[in-house]
Motif scaffolding. Structure first.
Motif, PDB file in Angstrom:
ATOM      1  N   GLN A 146      30.543  31.753  32.497  1.00 18.63           N
ATOM      2  CA  GLN A 146      30.882  30.724  33.479  1.00 18.63           C
ATOM      3  C   GLN A 146      32.381  30.697  33.756  1.00 18.63           C
ATOM      4  O   GLN A 146      32.810  30.566  34.905  1.00 18.63           O
ATOM      5  N   MET A 147      33.182  30.836  32.705  1.00 18.45           N
ATOM      6  CA  MET A 147      34.631  30.891  32.885  1.00 18.45           C
ATOM      7  C   MET A 147      35.037  32.124  33.685  1.00 18.45           C
ATOM      8  O   MET A 147      35.918  32.062  34.552  1.00 18.45           O
ATOM      9  N   ASP A 148      34.372  33.246  33.406  1.00 16.16           N
ATOM     10  CA  ASP A 148      34.660  34.480  34.132  1.00 16.16           C
ATOM     11  C   ASP A 148      34.320  34.317  35.609  1.00 16.16           C
ATOM     12  O   ASP A 148      35.079  34.735  36.497  1.00 16.16           O
ATOM     13  N   GLN A 149      33.177  33.704  35.877  1.00 13.74           N
ATOM     14  CA  GLN A 149      32.745  33.472  37.252  1.00 13.74           C
ATOM     15  C   GLN A 149      33.706  32.537  37.971  1.00 13.74           C
ATOM     16  O   GLN A 149      34.042  32.746  39.145  1.00 13.74           O
ATOM     17  N   GLU A 150      34.166  31.516  37.286  1.00 13.19           N
ATOM     18  CA  GLU A 150      35.094  30.563  37.897  1.00 13.19           C
ATOM     19  C   GLU A 150      36.436  31.224  38.188  1.00 13.19           C
ATOM     20  O   GLU A 150      37.059  30.955  39.227  1.00 13.19           O
ATOM     21  N   ALA A 151      36.896  32.090  37.290  1.00 13.86           N
ATOM     22  CA  ALA A 151      38.148  32.809  37.533  1.00 13.86           C
ATOM     23  C   ALA A 151      38.022  33.690  38.763  1.00 13.86           C
ATOM     24  O   ALA A 151      38.950  33.770  39.587  1.00 13.86           O
ATOM     25  N   ALA A 152      36.883  34.359  38.921  1.00 17.53           N
ATOM     26  CA  ALA A 152      36.663  35.205  40.097  1.00 17.53           C
ATOM     27  C   ALA A 152      36.594  34.370  41.362  1.00 17.53           C
ATOM     28  O   ALA A 152      37.124  34.773  42.416  1.00 17.53           O
ATOM     29  N   VAL A 209      47.687  37.141  40.788  1.00 14.56           N
ATOM     30  CA  VAL A 209      46.874  36.259  39.957  1.00 14.56           C
ATOM     31  C   VAL A 209      46.868  36.808  38.541  1.00 14.56           C
ATOM     32  O   VAL A 209      46.599  37.997  38.324  1.00 14.56           O
ATOM     33  N   ARG A 210      47.174  35.965  37.577  1.00 19.14           N
ATOM     34  CA  ARG A 210      47.238  36.403  36.186  1.00 19.14           C
ATOM     35  C   ARG A 210      45.878  36.324  35.512  1.00 19.14           C
ATOM     36  O   ARG A 210      45.070  35.457  35.810  1.00 19.14           O
ATOM     37  N   GLY A 211      45.629  37.236  34.596  1.00 19.95           N
ATOM     38  CA  GLY A 211      44.450  37.163  33.741  1.00 19.95           C
ATOM     39  C   GLY A 211      43.181  37.752  34.322  1.00 19.95           C
ATOM     40  O   GLY A 211      42.131  37.677  33.679  1.00 19.95           O
ATOM     41  N   VAL A 212      43.238  38.336  35.509  1.00 19.08           N
ATOM     42  CA  VAL A 212      42.036  38.932  36.089  1.00 19.08           C
ATOM     43  C   VAL A 212      42.124  40.457  35.977  1.00 19.08           C
ATOM     44  O   VAL A 212      43.208  41.027  35.850  1.00 19.08           O
ATOM     45  N   SER A 213      40.971  41.098  36.026  1.00 15.09           N
ATOM     46  CA  SER A 213      40.924  42.552  35.839  1.00 15.09           C
ATOM     47  C   SER A 213      41.488  43.303  37.034  1.00 15.09           C
ATOM     48  O   SER A 213      41.957  44.439  36.895  1.00 15.09           O
ATOM     49  N   LYS A 214      41.457  42.683  38.207  1.00 11.55           N
ATOM     50  CA  LYS A 214      41.922  43.326  39.432  1.00 11.55           C
ATOM     51  C   LYS A 214      42.318  42.242  40.421  1.00 11.55           C
ATOM     52  O   LYS A 214      41.682  41.189  40.482  1.00 11.55           O
ATOM     53  N   GLN A 215      43.354  42.490  41.194  1.00 12.65           N
ATOM     54  CA  GLN A 215      43.805  41.498  42.156  1.00 12.65           C
ATOM     55  C   GLN A 215      42.760  41.307  43.253  1.00 12.65           C
ATOM     56  O   GLN A 215      42.130  42.265  43.698  1.00 12.65           O
ATOM     57  N   PRO A 216      42.550  40.051  43.697  1.00 11.15           N
ATOM     58  CA  PRO A 216      41.586  39.815  44.782  1.00 11.15           C
ATOM     59  C   PRO A 216      42.064  40.470  46.067  1.00 11.15           C
ATOM     60  O   PRO A 216      43.249  40.766  46.229  1.00 11.15           O
ATOM     61  N   GLU A 217      41.153  40.682  46.992  1.00 14.39           N
ATOM     62  CA  GLU A 217      41.485  41.338  48.245  1.00 14.39           C
ATOM     63  C   GLU A 217      40.640  40.772  49.375  1.00 14.39           C
ATOM     64  O   GLU A 217      39.662  40.061  49.132  1.00 14.39           O
ATOM     65  N   PHE A 234      37.840  38.937  41.503  1.00 19.40           N
ATOM     66  CA  PHE A 234      37.359  39.532  40.258  1.00 19.40           C
ATOM     67  C   PHE A 234      37.689  38.622  39.087  1.00 19.40           C
ATOM     68  O   PHE A 234      38.701  37.916  39.098  1.00 19.40           O
ATOM     69  N   GLY A 235      36.843  38.666  38.064  1.00 15.03           N
ATOM     70  CA  GLY A 235      37.079  37.874  36.873  1.00 15.03           C
ATOM     71  C   GLY A 235      37.816  38.673  35.811  1.00 15.03           C
ATOM     72  O   GLY A 235      38.561  39.603  36.112  1.00 15.03           O
ATOM     73  N   TYR A 236      37.580  38.313  34.554  1.00 17.58           N
ATOM     74  CA  TYR A 236      38.202  39.040  33.463  1.00 17.58           C
ATOM     75  C   TYR A 236      37.634  40.453  33.364  1.00 17.58           C
ATOM     76  O   TYR A 236      38.256  41.339  32.779  1.00 17.58           O
ATOM     77  N   SER A 237      36.457  40.645  33.924  1.00 14.98           N
ATOM     78  CA  SER A 237      35.833  41.965  34.009  1.00 14.98           C
ATOM     79  C   SER A 237      35.598  42.288  35.477  1.00 14.98           C
ATOM     80  O   SER A 237      35.269  41.400  36.270  1.00 14.98           O
ATOM     81  N   GLN A 238      35.751  43.551  35.859  1.00 16.67           N
ATOM     82  CA  GLN A 238      35.522  43.935  37.257  1.00 16.67           C
ATOM     83  C   GLN A 238      34.053  43.825  37.640  1.00 16.67           C
ATOM     84  O   GLN A 238      33.718  43.809  38.825  1.00 16.67           O
ATOM     85  N   ARG A 239      33.183  43.733  36.636  1.00 10.00           N
ATOM     86  CA  ARG A 239      31.770  43.550  36.944  1.00 10.00           C
ATOM     87  C   ARG A 239      31.479  42.149  37.448  1.00 10.00           C
ATOM     88  O   ARG A 239      30.436  41.913  38.057  1.00 10.00           O
ATOM     89  N   THR A 240      32.388  41.218  37.196  1.00 11.54           N
ATOM     90  CA  THR A 240      32.229  39.850  37.687  1.00 11.54           C
ATOM     91  C   THR A 240      32.968  39.718  39.010  1.00 11.54           C
ATOM     92  O   THR A 240      34.192  39.807  39.054  1.00 11.54           O
ATOM     93  N   GLN A 241      32.222  39.534  40.087  1.00  7.78           N
ATOM     94  CA  GLN A 241      32.809  39.452  41.412  1.00  7.78           C
ATOM     95  C   GLN A 241      32.236  38.256  42.169  1.00  7.78           C
ATOM     96  O   GLN A 241      31.064  37.922  42.018  1.00  7.78           O
ATOM     97  N   VAL A 242      33.088  37.641  42.964  1.00  5.67           N
ATOM     98  CA  VAL A 242      32.666  36.551  43.843  1.00  5.67           C
ATOM     99  C   VAL A 242      33.166  36.874  45.249  1.00  5.67           C
ATOM    100  O   VAL A 242      34.324  37.227  45.429  1.00  5.67           O
TER     101      VAL A 242
END
Length: 249
Positions: free
Chosen positions: A52-58, A184-192, A233-241
């Protein structure tokens, strides 16, 4: 008779000790099972909280990309060079409202995607593939013919700032490329984000409103609008919103 009673008295405690061992073992098995179940439930709850935290970060990263795209559209006609921005839109443009529709192309060069209305009506998710892009919308995933372009080596750099690919990159625009906002800090990849352009008449019109955009166009004029699609992206690139908005400059 007394001898028989003595044998009975001696044998009875042994049988009781055997039953007690079985009972204790059963209790141990039950307690072990309960402990294992509790531990697994705790791990499951922790995993759900982490997801849930990963999803919210994404999601928050995608929101940041939406706002960044709006800044990109607003500042492009002014030729504003932002501090720490990797690239700049055409500084010589005479447009006063958003990015010029002529800047959009079918390959999403510089994150600006062009797809005519007829092609949109032919979009078909069920048959779209990575090799069949004619029936795909630009913002769909790569496996469905989308044009995000996940090769980061072909895009401008942000940390450190690198403008070597400003005029040649295609696909999603990394956060801050044209605005210079901090990463953005703490994410696996910068949003685009990707931006699509539309021309519509009688947009946002009612009895009390005679304007279709904030620039004061008349109701019978064509109105330029932009559809922004942001991917976080979240803490993992597999988590995307993925979030979308329609923007009127």
């Amino acid at each position: 008779m007394s001898g028989f009673n003595e044998q009975t008295d001696v044998a009875s405690p042994r049988r009781e000790r055997g039953v007690a061992l079985v009972v204790v073992l059963l209790f141990l098995v039950a307690i072990t099972g309960i402990s294992v179940w509790t531990a697994r439930q705790s791990m499951l709850a922790e995993g759900m909280a982490r997801n849930q935290m990963d999803q919210e970060a994404a999601r928050q990263a995608a929101e940041s990309a939406l706002r960044d795209a709006e800044r990109d559209i607003d500042n492009a006609p002014l030729g504003v060079l932002m501090a720490n921005a990797s690239c700049q839109r055409n500084a010589s443009t005479t447009d006063t409202d958003g990015i010029s529709p002529s800047a959009f192309s079918s390959d999403c060069a510089k994150g600006l995607c062009l797809k005519d209305d007829t092609s949109y009506t032919a979009s078909d998710w069920t048959v779209a593939t990575a090799s069949n892009k004619t029936v795909a919308d630009p913002w769909w995933p790569k496996s469905k013919g989308g044009l995000w372009n996940d090769d980061e080596t072909t895009k401008p750099g942000r940390n450190p700032v690198n403008s070597s690919n400003c005029d040649t990159f295609t696909g999603g625009v990394p956060l801050g490329t044209y605005s210079g906002v901090p990463p953005v800090r703490g994410v696996s990849k910068q949003p685009e984000y990707l931006i699509e352009v539309f021309q519509r008449k009688h947009v946002r019109i009612n009895l009390d409103e005679t304007q279709v955009t904030s620039t004061g166009e008349k109701a019978n004029q064509w109105s330029t609008m932009y559809r922004i699609t942001a991917r976080g992206f979240g803490y993992s690139q597999r988590t995307q919103v993925v979030l979308q908005s329609v923007f009127f400059p």
